[in-house]
Write a protein that holds these residues in place. Sequence first.
Motif, PDB file in Angstrom:
ATOM      1  N   VAL A   1       0.814  -1.223   0.000  1.00 28.57           N
ATOM      2  CA  VAL A   1       0.000   0.000   0.000  1.00 28.57           C
ATOM      3  C   VAL A   1       0.843   1.268   0.000  1.00 28.57           C
ATOM      4  CG1 VAL A   1      -1.817  -1.239   1.233  1.00 28.57           C
ATOM      5  CG2 VAL A   1      -0.261   0.250   2.508  1.00 28.57           C
ATOM      6  N   LYS A   2       2.144   1.121   0.141  1.00 24.90           N
ATOM      7  CA  LYS A   2       3.018   2.290   0.215  1.00 24.90           C
ATOM      8  C   LYS A   2       2.886   3.126  -1.054  1.00 24.90           C
ATOM      9  CE  LYS A   2       6.741   1.447   2.445  1.00 24.90           C
ATOM     10  NZ  LYS A   2       8.076   0.958   2.827  1.00 24.90           N
ATOM     11  N   GLY A   3       2.725   4.433  -0.867  1.00 26.40           N
ATOM     12  CA  GLY A   3       2.549   5.335  -1.996  1.00 26.40           C
ATOM     13  C   GLY A   3       1.106   5.517  -2.427  1.00 26.40           C
ATOM     14  N   ARG A   4       0.220   4.651  -1.919  1.00 31.63           N
ATOM     15  CA  ARG A   4      -1.204   4.763  -2.269  1.00 31.63           C
ATOM     16  C   ARG A   4      -2.055   5.119  -1.050  1.00 31.63           C
ATOM     17  NH1 ARG A   4      -4.000   0.366  -3.913  1.00 31.63           N
ATOM     18  NH2 ARG A   4      -2.708  -1.107  -2.738  1.00 31.63           N
ATOM     19  N   PHE A   5      -1.688   4.592   0.104  1.00 29.42           N
ATOM     20  CA  PHE A   5      -2.457   4.827   1.330  1.00 29.42           C
ATOM     21  C   PHE A   5      -1.678   5.774   2.248  1.00 29.42           C
ATOM     22  CE2 PHE A   5      -4.909   0.489   1.512  1.00 29.42           C
ATOM     23  CZ  PHE A   5      -5.329   0.687   0.207  1.00 29.42           C
ATOM     24  N   THR A   6      -2.428   6.563   3.015  1.00 26.59           N
ATOM     25  CA  THR A   6      -1.821   7.451   3.988  1.00 26.59           C
ATOM     26  C   THR A   6      -2.575   7.343   5.300  1.00 26.59           C
ATOM     27  OG1 THR A   6      -1.167   9.021   2.261  1.00 26.59           O
ATOM     28  CG2 THR A   6      -1.181   9.818   4.531  1.00 26.59           C
ATOM     29  N   ILE A   7      -1.857   7.047   6.368  1.00 22.33           N
ATOM     30  CA  ILE A   7      -2.453   7.021   7.696  1.00 22.33           C
ATOM     31  C   ILE A   7      -2.154   8.343   8.394  1.00 22.33           C
ATOM     32  CG2 ILE A   7      -0.432   5.934   8.783  1.00 22.33           C
ATOM     33  CD1 ILE A   7      -2.427   4.391  10.593  1.00 22.33           C
ATOM     34  N   SER A   8      -3.131   8.833   9.122  1.00 21.05           N
ATOM     35  CA  SER A   8      -2.945  10.062   9.886  1.00 21.05           C
ATOM     36  C   SER A   8      -3.859  10.001  11.109  1.00 21.05           C
ATOM     37  CB  SER A   8      -3.261  11.290   9.039  1.00 21.05           C
ATOM     38  OG  SER A   8      -4.620  11.276   8.625  1.00 21.05           O
ATOM     39  N   ARG A   9      -3.641  10.913  12.027  1.00 19.70           N
ATOM     40  CA  ARG A   9      -4.475  10.958  13.213  1.00 19.70           C
ATOM     41  C   ARG A   9      -4.692  12.394  13.629  1.00 19.70           C
ATOM     42  NH1 ARG A   9      -1.696   7.512  17.593  1.00 19.70           N
ATOM     43  NH2 ARG A   9      -3.288   8.406  18.950  1.00 19.70           N
ATOM     44  N   ASP A  10      -5.825  12.617  14.259  1.00 23.16           N
ATOM     45  CA  ASP A  10      -6.147  13.917  14.826  1.00 23.16           C
ATOM     46  C   ASP A  10      -6.418  13.679  16.305  1.00 23.16           C
ATOM     47  OD1 ASP A  10      -7.196  16.313  15.667  1.00 23.16           O
ATOM     48  OD2 ASP A  10      -8.356  16.633  13.852  1.00 23.16           O
ATOM     49  N   ASN A  11      -5.456  14.023  17.122  1.00 23.46           N
ATOM     50  CA  ASN A  11      -5.589  13.759  18.559  1.00 23.46           C
ATOM     51  C   ASN A  11      -6.609  14.676  19.228  1.00 23.46           C
ATOM     52  OD1 ASN A  11      -3.815  11.660  18.360  1.00 23.46           O
ATOM     53  ND2 ASN A  11      -2.096  12.719  19.322  1.00 23.46           N
ATOM     54  N   THR A  12      -7.018  15.731  18.553  1.00 24.87           N
ATOM     55  CA  THR A  12      -8.059  16.598  19.112  1.00 24.87           C
ATOM     56  C   THR A  12      -9.450  16.016  18.848  1.00 24.87           C
ATOM     57  OG1 THR A  12      -8.313  17.940  17.117  1.00 24.87           O
ATOM     58  CG2 THR A  12      -6.602  18.599  18.683  1.00 24.87           C
ATOM     59  N   LYS A  13      -9.522  15.113  17.865  1.00 30.48           N
ATOM     60  CA  LYS A  13     -10.807  14.494  17.519  1.00 30.48           C
ATOM     61  C   LYS A  13     -10.853  13.013  17.886  1.00 30.48           C
ATOM     62  CE  LYS A  13     -11.809  17.664  13.715  1.00 30.48           C
ATOM     63  NZ  LYS A  13     -12.130  17.805  12.278  1.00 30.48           N
ATOM     64  N   ASN A  14      -9.780  12.509  18.482  1.00 28.95           N
ATOM     65  CA  ASN A  14      -9.708  11.091  18.876  1.00 28.95           C
ATOM     66  C   ASN A  14      -9.977  10.166  17.699  1.00 28.95           C
ATOM     67  OD1 ASN A  14      -9.306  12.104  21.412  1.00 28.95           O
ATOM     68  ND2 ASN A  14     -11.224  11.376  22.271  1.00 28.95           N
ATOM     69  N   THR A  15      -9.406  10.512  16.568  1.00 24.87           N
ATOM     70  CA  THR A  15      -9.708   9.772  15.346  1.00 24.87           C
ATOM     71  C   THR A  15      -8.433   9.494  14.552  1.00 24.87           C
ATOM     72  OG1 THR A  15     -11.907  10.776  15.234  1.00 24.87           O
ATOM     73  CG2 THR A  15     -11.059   9.788  13.217  1.00 24.87           C
ATOM     74  N   VAL A  16      -8.377   8.310  13.988  1.00 28.13           N
ATOM     75  CA  VAL A  16      -7.314   7.953  13.057  1.00 28.13           C
ATOM     76  C   VAL A  16      -7.945   7.719  11.697  1.00 28.13           C
ATOM     77  CG1 VAL A  16      -7.410   5.481  13.603  1.00 28.13           C
ATOM     78  CG2 VAL A  16      -5.319   6.468  12.662  1.00 28.13           C
ATOM     79  N   TYR A  17      -7.222   8.083  10.657  1.00 26.29           N
ATOM     80  CA  TYR A  17      -7.741   8.005   9.297  1.00 26.29           C
ATOM     81  C   TYR A  17      -6.851   7.110   8.434  1.00 26.29           C
ATOM     82  CZ  TYR A  17     -10.048  12.257  10.923  1.00 26.29           C
ATOM     83  OH  TYR A  17     -10.766  13.162  11.648  1.00 26.29           O
ATOM     84  N   LEU A  18      -7.452   6.554   7.412  1.00 25.17           N
ATOM     85  CA  LEU A  18      -6.687   5.854   6.388  1.00 25.17           C
ATOM     86  C   LEU A  18      -7.204   6.345   5.036  1.00 25.17           C
ATOM     87  CD1 LEU A  18      -4.483   3.689   5.918  1.00 25.17           C
ATOM     88  CD2 LEU A  18      -6.342   2.050   5.529  1.00 25.17           C
ATOM     89  N   GLN A  19      -6.421   7.205   4.408  1.00 25.96           N
ATOM     90  CA  GLN A  19      -6.762   7.697   3.075  1.00 25.96           C
ATOM     91  C   GLN A  19      -6.239   6.685   2.063  1.00 25.96           C
ATOM     92  OE1 GLN A  19      -8.496  10.544   2.038  1.00 25.96           O
ATOM     93  NE2 GLN A  19      -8.349   9.588   0.020  1.00 25.96           N
ATOM     94  N   MET A  20      -7.137   6.160   1.253  1.00 30.21           N
ATOM     95  CA  MET A  20      -6.784   5.114   0.296  1.00 30.21           C
ATOM     96  C   MET A  20      -7.019   5.637  -1.111  1.00 30.21           C
ATOM     97  SD  MET A  20      -8.352   1.764   2.222  1.00 30.21           S
ATOM     98  CE  MET A  20     -10.048   2.249   1.943  1.00 30.21           C
ATOM     99  N   ASN A  21      -5.947   5.784  -1.855  1.00 28.59           N
ATOM    100  CA  ASN A  21      -6.012   6.257  -3.235  1.00 28.59           C
ATOM    101  C   ASN A  21      -5.574   5.146  -4.186  1.00 28.59           C
ATOM    102  OD1 ASN A  21      -6.723   8.819  -2.235  1.00 28.59           O
ATOM    103  ND2 ASN A  21      -4.567   9.462  -2.160  1.00 28.59           N
ATOM    104  N   SER A  22      -5.881   5.340  -5.457  1.00 27.75           N
ATOM    105  CA  SER A  22      -5.497   4.367  -6.488  1.00 27.75           C
ATOM    106  C   SER A  22      -5.874   2.951  -6.073  1.00 27.75           C
ATOM    107  CB  SER A  22      -3.990   4.460  -6.757  1.00 27.75           C
ATOM    108  OG  SER A  22      -3.634   5.760  -7.161  1.00 27.75           O
TER     109      SER A  22
END
Length: 125
Positions: A64-85
């Motif tokens: 998934v490297k180069g296509r997916f991006t993990i991030s987090r917002d500690n103010t919203k108690n949320t982690v994200y996984l942006q999945m492209n391509s």
Amino acid sequence: QVQLVESGGGLVQAGGSLRLSCAASGRTFSSVAMGWFRQAPGKEREFVAAVSRSGGTTYYAESVKGRFTISRDNTKNTVYLQMNSLKPEDTTIYYCAADIDYGAPLRKESVYDYWGQGTQVTVSS
């Protein structure tokens, strides 16, 4: 105790994008490392991505490297996984997971203490 609720899964055409979210509760979010895994029927759970407590360090599976991006917002108690391509082989159930006791490495499934219920991602060709 940590409760995790995933959302954002769905059906998308190959080449498209989805963003998964995982909302956490029950513990100070910035004290928890987070990961995403996926598991197809009849197969073992597979590491996808992980992020450190501060969000400063991320890890990805080669697939998934180069296509997916993990991030987090500690103010919203949320982690994200942006999945492209997205590809048809990305079709499966995705789970977020939380590590509360500083386990390592974050690529390892057994490090995680709590798991969400999963969200289905389907990529059509």
